[in-house]
Design a protein around this motif. Structure first.
Motif, PDB file in Angstrom:
ATOM      1  N   ILE A 112       0.841  -1.197   0.000  1.00  0.00           N
ATOM      2  CA  ILE A 112       0.000   0.000   0.000  1.00  0.00           C
ATOM      3  C   ILE A 112       0.878   1.249   0.000  1.00  0.00           C
ATOM      4  N   SER A 113       0.463   2.243  -0.780  1.00  0.00           N
ATOM      5  CA  SER A 113       1.184   3.522  -0.823  1.00  0.00           C
ATOM      6  C   SER A 113       0.239   4.670  -0.487  1.00  0.00           C
ATOM      7  N   PHE A 114       0.832   5.812  -0.143  1.00  0.00           N
ATOM      8  CA  PHE A 114       0.102   6.987   0.350  1.00  0.00           C
ATOM      9  C   PHE A 114       0.284   8.103  -0.680  1.00  0.00           C
ATOM     10  N   LEU A 115      -0.805   8.453  -1.387  1.00  0.00           N
ATOM     11  CA  LEU A 115      -0.746   9.457  -2.448  1.00  0.00           C
ATOM     12  C   LEU A 115      -1.531  10.710  -2.078  1.00  0.00           C
ATOM     13  N   LEU A 116      -1.072  11.835  -2.604  1.00  0.00           N
ATOM     14  CA  LEU A 116      -1.797  13.102  -2.521  1.00  0.00           C
ATOM     15  C   LEU A 116      -2.404  13.355  -3.891  1.00  0.00           C
ATOM     16  N   ILE A 117      -3.726  13.486  -3.941  1.00  0.00           N
ATOM     17  CA  ILE A 117      -4.423  13.567  -5.225  1.00  0.00           C
ATOM     18  C   ILE A 117      -5.205  14.872  -5.319  1.00  0.00           C
ATOM     19  N   ASP A 118      -4.966  15.613  -6.395  1.00  0.00           N
ATOM     20  CA  ASP A 118      -5.718  16.831  -6.688  1.00  0.00           C
ATOM     21  C   ASP A 118      -7.118  16.419  -7.151  1.00  0.00           C
ATOM     22  N   MET A 119      -8.165  16.884  -6.445  1.00  0.00           N
ATOM     23  CA  MET A 119      -9.526  16.460  -6.734  1.00  0.00           C
ATOM     24  C   MET A 119     -10.060  17.029  -8.043  1.00  0.00           C
ATOM     25  N   LYS A 120      -9.345  17.952  -8.643  1.00  0.00           N
ATOM     26  CA  LYS A 120      -9.769  18.493  -9.940  1.00  0.00           C
ATOM     27  C   LYS A 120      -9.185  17.708 -11.108  1.00  0.00           C
ATOM     28  N   THR A 121      -8.429  16.664 -10.837  1.00  0.00           N
ATOM     29  CA  THR A 121      -7.821  15.859 -11.888  1.00  0.00           C
ATOM     30  C   THR A 121      -8.896  15.141 -12.706  1.00  0.00           C
ATOM     31  N   PRO A 122      -8.794  15.158 -14.036  1.00  0.00           N
ATOM     32  CA  PRO A 122      -9.773  14.417 -14.852  1.00  0.00           C
ATOM     33  C   PRO A 122      -9.831  12.948 -14.462  1.00  0.00           C
ATOM     34  N   GLY A 123     -11.057  12.407 -14.483  1.00  0.00           N
ATOM     35  CA  GLY A 123     -11.256  11.004 -14.143  1.00  0.00           C
ATOM     36  C   GLY A 123     -11.807  10.770 -12.754  1.00  0.00           C
ATOM     37  N   ILE A 124     -11.943  11.835 -11.967  1.00  0.00           N
ATOM     38  CA  ILE A 124     -12.488  11.709 -10.608  1.00  0.00           C
ATOM     39  C   ILE A 124     -13.971  12.088 -10.626  1.00  0.00           C
ATOM     40  N   THR A 125     -14.799  11.212 -10.086  1.00  0.00           N
ATOM     41  CA  THR A 125     -16.233  11.475  -9.966  1.00  0.00           C
ATOM     42  C   THR A 125     -16.631  11.369  -8.498  1.00  0.00           C
ATOM     43  N   VAL A 126     -17.325  12.383  -7.983  1.00  0.00           N
ATOM     44  CA  VAL A 126     -17.813  12.402  -6.598  1.00  0.00           C
ATOM     45  C   VAL A 126     -19.327  12.257  -6.622  1.00  0.00           C
ATOM     46  N   ARG A 127     -19.834  11.232  -5.942  1.00  0.00           N
ATOM     47  CA  ARG A 127     -21.275  10.977  -5.930  1.00  0.00           C
ATOM     48  C   ARG A 127     -21.774  11.017  -4.484  1.00  0.00           C
ATOM     49  N   PRO A 128     -22.800  11.824  -4.186  1.00  0.00           N
ATOM     50  CA  PRO A 128     -23.260  11.945  -2.792  1.00  0.00           C
ATOM     51  C   PRO A 128     -23.937  10.688  -2.281  1.00  0.00           C
ATOM     52  N   ILE A 129     -23.816  10.462  -0.976  1.00  0.00           N
ATOM     53  CA  ILE A 129     -24.546   9.407  -0.264  1.00  0.00           C
ATOM     54  C   ILE A 129     -25.531  10.092   0.679  1.00  0.00           C
ATOM     55  N   ALA A 130     -26.809   9.795   0.540  1.00  0.00           N
ATOM     56  CA  ALA A 130     -27.833  10.390   1.400  1.00  0.00           C
ATOM     57  C   ALA A 130     -27.808   9.707   2.760  1.00  0.00           C
ATOM     58  N   MET A 131     -27.811  10.520   3.831  1.00  0.00           N
ATOM     59  CA  MET A 131     -27.731   9.998   5.187  1.00  0.00           C
ATOM     60  C   MET A 131     -29.119   9.932   5.835  1.00  0.00           C
ATOM     61  N   LEU A 132     -29.211   9.222   6.967  1.00  0.00           N
ATOM     62  CA  LEU A 132     -30.474   9.122   7.692  1.00  0.00           C
ATOM     63  C   LEU A 132     -31.014  10.489   8.100  1.00  0.00           C
ATOM     64  N   ASP A 133     -30.096  11.434   8.375  1.00  0.00           N
ATOM     65  CA  ASP A 133     -30.542  12.759   8.809  1.00  0.00           C
ATOM     66  C   ASP A 133     -30.742  13.708   7.632  1.00  0.00           C
ATOM     67  N   GLU A 134     -30.792  13.159   6.397  1.00  0.00           N
ATOM     68  CA  GLU A 134     -31.041  13.911   5.171  1.00  0.00           C
ATOM     69  C   GLU A 134     -29.949  14.941   4.884  1.00  0.00           C
ATOM     70  N   ASP A 135     -28.750  14.679   5.341  1.00  0.00           N
ATOM     71  CA  ASP A 135     -27.634  15.587   5.092  1.00  0.00           C
ATOM     72  C   ASP A 135     -26.711  14.982   4.034  1.00  0.00           C
ATOM     73  N   HIS A 136     -26.045  15.856   3.286  1.00  0.00           N
ATOM     74  CA  HIS A 136     -25.029  15.407   2.328  1.00  0.00           C
ATOM     75  C   HIS A 136     -23.671  15.657   2.970  1.00  0.00           C
ATOM     76  N   GLU A 137     -23.217  14.675   3.711  1.00  0.00           N
ATOM     77  CA  GLU A 137     -21.943  14.788   4.422  1.00  0.00           C
ATOM     78  C   GLU A 137     -20.882  13.867   3.840  1.00  0.00           C
TER      79      GLU A 137
END
Length: 398
Positions: free
Chosen positions: A185-210
């Motif tokens: 296992i290695s430890f990387l620092l990744i720029d979240m604006k890099t092409p190929g990254i998709t962020v998808r929300p998970i809905a919580m019991l308290d209706e928050d997007h955390e």
């Protein structure tokens, strides 16, 4: 409970209390004390305010821009911030990846990232858990293949807190599948604006997007974004988790919430008397308060060991277990105290779209959501069951 502090500690407490009272915005304090949800601007603006005073990273040494406080001063700072209702400084940059960079990062990484963490320029998130790799984190499958001057990352992370706002992620990836799982296992620092990254929300019991799912599809990460040595990431991950689990104890916050619980129980009536005077309910509150007192003493022992130059060890697992049990116990008794009024929580009130709850009870409106949210605390940072195994092996020698 008051512990013994030196006159210098008392003077330090008085100074930071005065500064907090003068500089903590009333509207922000009100959101914290009323259990309303904090948004990105709330966290960012408070971080900037602390940064102007040099207090955004209380645990950092002076050489990296921190105040150089000793462990006792940091404990006092945490207590006063919690007591007055200051929002927490998000830990992902300041308290989690920064210690790893200070100990294992290159000089270029320190010079690049530490100042941006300190002043709040970069918002960080944590890429650890995956579907099927939560408590058994070493089984992670997100892969990074070396290609010329970069790694090519493919895979998925989950339960990624506030990734929708993040500029950077510190991420565990598999770089060698032919060895023991912890050793590849290695430890990387990744720029979240890099092409190929998709962020998808998970809905919580308290209706928050955390929290979120994060997907990587042929994401190019420069080789100089590797922290330390390739295939040594498990060592860095364990070091980081020691800092995370110590912070999860949140004694100051729990002391503040205990005061809130007692006030709530005095206002609620049972058989014509304050609920807090009911012997059964009062016994539950007293038992929880005793647990909190014991937790605070244990935290003081860890503070003392840090003063002697020893970093957080397996004792952090004890703090994590008991701290989260106390936090969950407090939310449970709050919901018990308020009764059926806690059932319908008011999302627009929690998000600041209304100044008063529809029920007319500002205390009751957030409590169900607060209770639901705190079910996670015994799971994140390594589930409490896993922490018990760590204690059994590393402290008891079983």
């Amino acid at each position: 409970m008051d512990l013994n502090y030196s006159p210098a500690d008392d003077a330090f407490r008085a100074d930071i209390r005065a500064w907090l009272e003068d500089n903590l915005p009333h509207a922000l304090r009100d959101k914290v004390l009323k259990h309303k949800r904090l948004n990105r601007d709330d966290f960012a603006s408070w971080h900037r305010c602390l940064s102007t005073r040099g207090w955004s990273a209380p645990a950092w040494p002076r050489e990296y821009g921190g105040p150089g406080w000793n462990p006792t001063q940091r404990h006092i700072w945490d207590e006063e911030c919690a007591r007055l209702g200051a929002p927490p400084v998000l830990p992902f940059g300041v308290s989690m990846v920064a210690p790893v960079l200070m100990k294992y990062g290159s000089e270029a990484q320190k010079q690049r990232y530490l100042p941006r963490i300190l002043d709040g320029t970069d918002w960080w998130c944590q890429g650890y858990s995956e579907p099927g790799s939560g408590s058994d984190l070493a089984s992670l499958r997100t892969r990074a293949e070396r290609k010329d001057d970069h790694y090519l990352v493919n895979g998925q992370k989950t339960w990624t807190t506030l990734a929708q706002h993040a500029d950077m992620m510190f991420c565990l990836v598999r770089t060698d599948s032919g060895v023991k799982k912890q050793e590849g296992i290695s430890f990387l620092l990744i720029d979240m604006k890099t092409p190929g990254i998709t962020v998808r929300p998970i809905a919580m019991l308290d209706e928050d997007h955390e929290v979120n799912e994060v997907f990587f599809e042929d994401v190019k990460v420069p080789l100089d974004h590797l922290v330390g040595e390739e295939n040594r990431g498990w060592t860095y991950a364990k070091y980081l988790l020691g800092h995370e689990r110590t912070g999860i104890a949140r004694v100051g916050q729990s002391k503040r919430e205990l005061v809130f619980l007692k006030r709530l129980a005095l206002e609620q009536r049972k058989n014509g008397q304050p609920l807090l005077h009911d012997p059964v309910f009062a016994a539950k509150v007293a038992a929880l308060e005793i647990e909190l007192m014991a937790l605070e003493i244990t935290v003081q022992r860890v503070v003392a060991s840090e003063t002697e130059g020893r970093g957080p060890g397996p004792e952090a697992s004890m703090l994590k277990i008991k701290g989260t049990e106390v936090q969950q116990g407090l939310t449970e008794l709050m919901v018990d105290a308020i009764g059926p009024l806690a059932a319908p929580f008011d999302v627009p009130f929690l998000e600041g779209e209304r100044t008063h709850a529809l029920s007319g009870d500002d205390d009751a409106a957030p409590l169900a959501a607060y209770y639901f949210n705190y079910r996670k605390t015994s799971i994140y940072g390594g589930s409490n069951e896993i922490q018990k195994n760590i204690i059994a092996q590393m402290i008891l020698g079983l």
